[in-house]
Every structure is written in C-alpha cells, then in structure tokens.
Design a protein around this motif. Sequence first.
Motif, PDB file in Angstrom:
ATOM      1  N   HIS A 273      51.591  35.620  30.168  1.00 11.84           N
ATOM      2  CA  HIS A 273      52.132  35.761  31.521  1.00 11.84           C
ATOM      3  C   HIS A 273      53.161  36.886  31.607  1.00 11.84           C
ATOM      4  CE1 HIS A 273      50.932  31.339  32.512  1.00 11.84           C
ATOM      5  NE2 HIS A 273      49.928  32.183  32.669  1.00 11.84           N
ATOM      6  N   ARG A 274      53.936  37.084  30.551  1.00 14.20           N
ATOM      7  CA  ARG A 274      54.892  38.208  30.549  1.00 14.20           C
ATOM      8  C   ARG A 274      54.143  39.535  30.597  1.00 14.20           C
ATOM      9  NH1 ARG A 274      57.522  34.829  26.826  1.00 14.20           N
ATOM     10  NH2 ARG A 274      56.812  36.032  25.023  1.00 14.20           N
ATOM     11  N   VAL A 275      53.004  39.590  29.922  1.00 14.15           N
ATOM     12  CA  VAL A 275      52.174  40.805  29.957  1.00 14.15           C
ATOM     13  C   VAL A 275      51.621  41.010  31.362  1.00 14.15           C
ATOM     14  CG1 VAL A 275      50.010  41.829  29.160  1.00 14.15           C
ATOM     15  CG2 VAL A 275      51.578  40.768  27.512  1.00 14.15           C
ATOM     16  N   GLN A 276      51.064  39.965  31.940  1.00 11.29           N
ATOM     17  CA  GLN A 276      50.461  40.079  33.270  1.00 11.29           C
ATOM     18  C   GLN A 276      51.493  40.428  34.336  1.00 11.29           C
ATOM     19  OE1 GLN A 276      48.561  36.222  33.570  1.00 11.29           O
ATOM     20  NE2 GLN A 276      46.593  37.053  32.914  1.00 11.29           N
ATOM     21  N   ASP A 277      52.694  39.884  34.204  1.00  9.87           N
ATOM     22  CA  ASP A 277      53.740  40.105  35.198  1.00  9.87           C
ATOM     23  C   ASP A 277      54.551  41.369  34.934  1.00  9.87           C
ATOM     24  OD1 ASP A 277      52.888  37.697  36.214  1.00  9.87           O
ATOM     25  OD2 ASP A 277      54.517  36.529  35.331  1.00  9.87           O
TER      26      ASP A 277
ATOM     27  N   VAL B  22      42.676  48.876  39.541  1.00 12.00           N
ATOM     28  CA  VAL B  22      41.842  48.193  40.540  1.00 12.00           C
ATOM     29  C   VAL B  22      42.097  48.786  41.923  1.00 12.00           C
ATOM     30  CG1 VAL B  22      41.369  45.980  41.665  1.00 12.00           C
ATOM     31  CG2 VAL B  22      41.716  46.074  39.184  1.00 12.00           C
ATOM     32  N   ASN B  23      43.375  49.055  42.228  1.00 16.60           N
ATOM     33  CA  ASN B  23      43.729  49.640  43.531  1.00 16.60           C
ATOM     34  C   ASN B  23      43.062  50.994  43.746  1.00 16.60           C
ATOM     35  OD1 ASN B  23      45.355  47.413  43.876  1.00 16.60           O
ATOM     36  ND2 ASN B  23      47.267  48.476  43.454  1.00 16.60           N
ATOM     37  N   GLU B  24      42.938  51.755  42.659  1.00 20.87           N
ATOM     38  CA  GLU B  24      42.316  53.078  42.749  1.00 20.87           C
ATOM     39  C   GLU B  24      40.831  52.987  43.108  1.00 20.87           C
ATOM     40  OE1 GLU B  24      43.071  54.867  38.989  1.00 20.87           O
ATOM     41  OE2 GLU B  24      45.232  55.109  39.353  1.00 20.87           O
ATOM     42  N   LYS B  25      40.251  51.824  42.938  1.00 19.62           N
ATOM     43  CA  LYS B  25      38.824  51.627  43.244  1.00 19.62           C
ATOM     44  C   LYS B  25      38.610  51.081  44.657  1.00 19.62           C
ATOM     45  CE  LYS B  25      37.582  53.006  39.179  1.00 19.62           C
ATOM     46  NZ  LYS B  25      36.858  54.285  39.002  1.00 19.62           N
ATOM     47  N   GLY B  26      39.682  51.029  45.444  1.00 22.35           N
ATOM     48  CA  GLY B  26      39.527  50.641  46.838  1.00 22.35           C
ATOM     49  C   GLY B  26      39.785  49.184  47.157  1.00 22.35           C
ATOM     50  N   TYR B  27      40.579  48.524  46.299  1.00 18.56           N
ATOM     51  CA  TYR B  27      40.979  47.148  46.555  1.00 18.56           C
ATOM     52  C   TYR B  27      42.508  47.072  46.490  1.00 18.56           C
ATOM     53  CZ  TYR B  27      36.115  46.413  45.185  1.00 18.56           C
ATOM     54  OH  TYR B  27      34.750  46.486  45.085  1.00 18.56           O
ATOM     55  N   ILE B  28      43.049  45.942  46.887  1.00 15.52           N
ATOM     56  CA  ILE B  28      44.462  45.675  46.686  1.00 15.52           C
ATOM     57  C   ILE B  28      44.560  44.489  45.738  1.00 15.52           C
ATOM     58  CG2 ILE B  28      46.661  45.048  47.759  1.00 15.52           C
ATOM     59  CD1 ILE B  28      45.641  47.817  48.574  1.00 15.52           C
ATOM     60  N   ALA B  29      45.008  44.755  44.513  1.00 20.10           N
ATOM     61  CA  ALA B  29      45.136  43.704  43.502  1.00 20.10           C
ATOM     62  C   ALA B  29      46.467  42.979  43.701  1.00 20.10           C
ATOM     63  CB  ALA B  29      45.062  44.306  42.103  1.00 20.10           C
ATOM     64  N   LEU B  30      46.394  41.663  43.855  1.00 25.66           N
ATOM     65  CA  LEU B  30      47.590  40.883  44.139  1.00 25.66           C
ATOM     66  C   LEU B  30      48.183  40.233  42.896  1.00 25.66           C
ATOM     67  CD1 LEU B  30      46.566  39.203  47.511  1.00 25.66           C
ATOM     68  CD2 LEU B  30      48.012  41.213  47.159  1.00 25.66           C
ATOM     69  N   ASP B  31      47.389  39.398  42.200  1.00 30.90           N
ATOM     70  CA  ASP B  31      47.960  38.712  41.043  1.00 30.90           C
ATOM     71  C   ASP B  31      46.880  38.134  40.151  1.00 30.90           C
ATOM     72  OD1 ASP B  31      50.176  38.042  39.525  1.00 30.90           O
ATOM     73  OD2 ASP B  31      51.208  37.086  41.202  1.00 30.90           O
ATOM     74  N   PHE B  32      47.308  37.760  38.936  1.00 33.13           N
ATOM     75  CA  PHE B  32      46.417  37.157  37.951  1.00 33.13           C
ATOM     76  C   PHE B  32      46.538  35.634  38.012  1.00 33.13           C
ATOM     77  CE2 PHE B  32      47.655  41.312  36.242  1.00 33.13           C
ATOM     78  CZ  PHE B  32      46.421  41.870  35.934  1.00 33.13           C
ATOM     79  N   TRP B  33      45.394  34.953  38.032  1.00 36.03           N
ATOM     80  CA  TRP B  33      45.378  33.489  37.992  1.00 36.03           C
ATOM     81  C   TRP B  33      44.686  33.030  36.717  1.00 36.03           C
ATOM     82  CZ3 TRP B  33      44.025  31.331  43.572  1.00 36.03           C
ATOM     83  CH2 TRP B  33      45.121  31.589  44.421  1.00 36.03           C
TER      84      TRP B  33
END
Length: 351
Positions: A134-138, A149-160
């Motif tokens: 989780h420290r890595v993801q955050d 991911v954002n560069e591919k035309g999406y908005i990445a919000l968070d890891f679940w």
Amino acid sequence: MTISTKVIISTIIATPILFFIGCGSEKKEEKIIKENPIQLGEYILKFSHVVSPDTPKGKAAEFFEKRVEELTKGRIDVQVYPSSQLYKDNAVLKALKLDSVQMAAPSFSKFGKIVPQLALFDLPFLFKDINHLHRVQDGEVGQKLKDMVNEKGYIALDFWDNNFKQLSSSKRALIVPEDVAGQKFRIMSSKVLEEQFKVLDANPQVMPFSEVYSALQQGVIDGQENTISNIYTKKFHEVQRYLTITNHGYLGYLVVISEKFWNTLPKELQNAILQAMKESTIKEREYAEELNIKQYNLIKEYAKTSGKLEIINLTKEQKDFWRKTVSKIYPDFYDKSLIGEDLIKGVLATE
C-alpha cells in the motif's frame, strides 16, 4: 440508493420549488433559482464492475456511490452496475473511452496491452507485506503507474485490493523453491508469471480461469497460484493436497474514470470524487482483508475436518530464500517497455 428512490427524493425536493415558481412572478423565479443552485442529478456517473455487490469491490462501489452523492449534494448521480450488468472487464476500457460508462475497476491484467508496466505487481516476492504494498501504491511508484494510464486517455483514481496469491500443489508440499521443479502450474497470460515458474524449473500453463478446477481435478495440471478468495470460492483447495501461504504475488484492480466525463466536471465536483475515492479505497482494503481472513479460516477448517489438505506457512527465512531465488528474473524486466528498472527499484527502495 436505487434509481427509483432517487427519482422519488428528487420529486419531493423539487415539488416546493415548482409550486412557488408557478405562483410567483419572474423575479420570484429568479430569486428561487439563485437560492437553490443545486441541480439534482446534474451529472450521471455509471460505475460498471464485474463482481457481486457483497464482495469487497462491490461494497466499496456502493460506499463510493453514497459518499459522492453526499459530498455533491446530489449533483452527481452515481449508478452502480455490478455483476457485468453493463460490461465485462475485457470490454469496459473501450466503453470508458466512448463515455458509454463513466467508471470501472478492471483487474491489472486488463490493462496489459496499453500499460504493460502494471505487470510490476506480478513480480514474485517483490512486496514485503500488505502495508509495504500500500505504501508503494500510495507513493511515487503508484503515481508513475497512474500517470502512464492517464497518458492513454483515462483518469486513474486508485488501487483496490483483491489480495496476495498463494501456491498449491497436488504432488508435494511447496516449502523450498526446489519443490516446484517439474510440476505443471496454471498461470494467466503473463510474461512475468511465465518467467517466475521457469526460473523454478516448473512448467507454466496458460489456461482460462474457468477451466482451472477441472484441470486440477483431472490432473491436467499439478498446481496453481491464486488469492485466498479465488481459491475458496472456486474450491481449488478441495482438489489440491498442499497449500503454501507464500504471499508471493498480488492481484488487484485499478479504478479509472472516463476522461471525457471527467473533463465535463467543474473543479469542486472533481475534488468531491477524489475525496470519496480516497475514503472508498480505505474501506475496500478493509473489506478485502476481512474477507481474506474469513475465507482462510474456512479453508483451515476444511483442512482440519477433511484431512485432505495440508497448509504450510513459510517462515521469514524460508520466504527470504524464495525471494533470493526468484528475484533473478527482476533484471529481465528492467526495459521500460516491459516494466522498467526505475519502478522495480522504486518498490525495493520504499520503506
């Protein structure tokens, strides 16, 4: 909140406004509009996912719905569609691009062709424990992945979370890396997973998830790797003789939102979504850990009562030996088109 309930509430709230507008002058109408600027259901956010509502992802999606609607005072109407009611994960990314659906939480593997760097989470024994993960993801590494991911035309919000993977076998107890040698293990289509088993002198077999139980039962394959939730719900533990708690790899989801939809939102509503997502991620991780513990205990009970399953818990020293053995494949993925040295070393450097 169901769609019908939202309509009823919206009607109740709107009725007094319509009454006064109908009875007053144009000036009164303007005054009422200024005093009641909130437009219920001004934006519709369809959240599509593939699991049932009572799963960690399903419960977190419902929590997100509630919090967004509270924080935006109903301006964003979140509509959650579980159990592939709208799209399966292999189709949802295209639907997001078209804004046919506004939010989804696909597994990392579904991003493989557009952001292969998410295979970082497949690398065996890269993460010390769930808190390190989780420290890595955050942290910085997680943000780099989101940016890709954002560069591919999406908005990445968070890891679940789903959770960490474990190893099972019908042939022998997997205590040291050498125990894996010569056995056939089912894997998802992944270059990392293929190399993981090859370095252990095992035979990786790419196979659809739906075929794993029968393949284990019939001896077509000797073993598999999966999270406790997948092992328990698909009853893999009932057709395996040994289960080793390795926590060697990780399965998770990335919550993404349609870029087209995101760009229509005013800043205050974007901030509300980010706040709701932050709270939902905390909840989802709690739900996932609770389920992992509950289902692990059920597997332990099965092992105790049936006598058909042996569970092996590795010591720290044994895990370190596994890590030393399989980490030999890390440099094979230093190329940025695969995963990237900066990401891998970034994980290792995260305290």
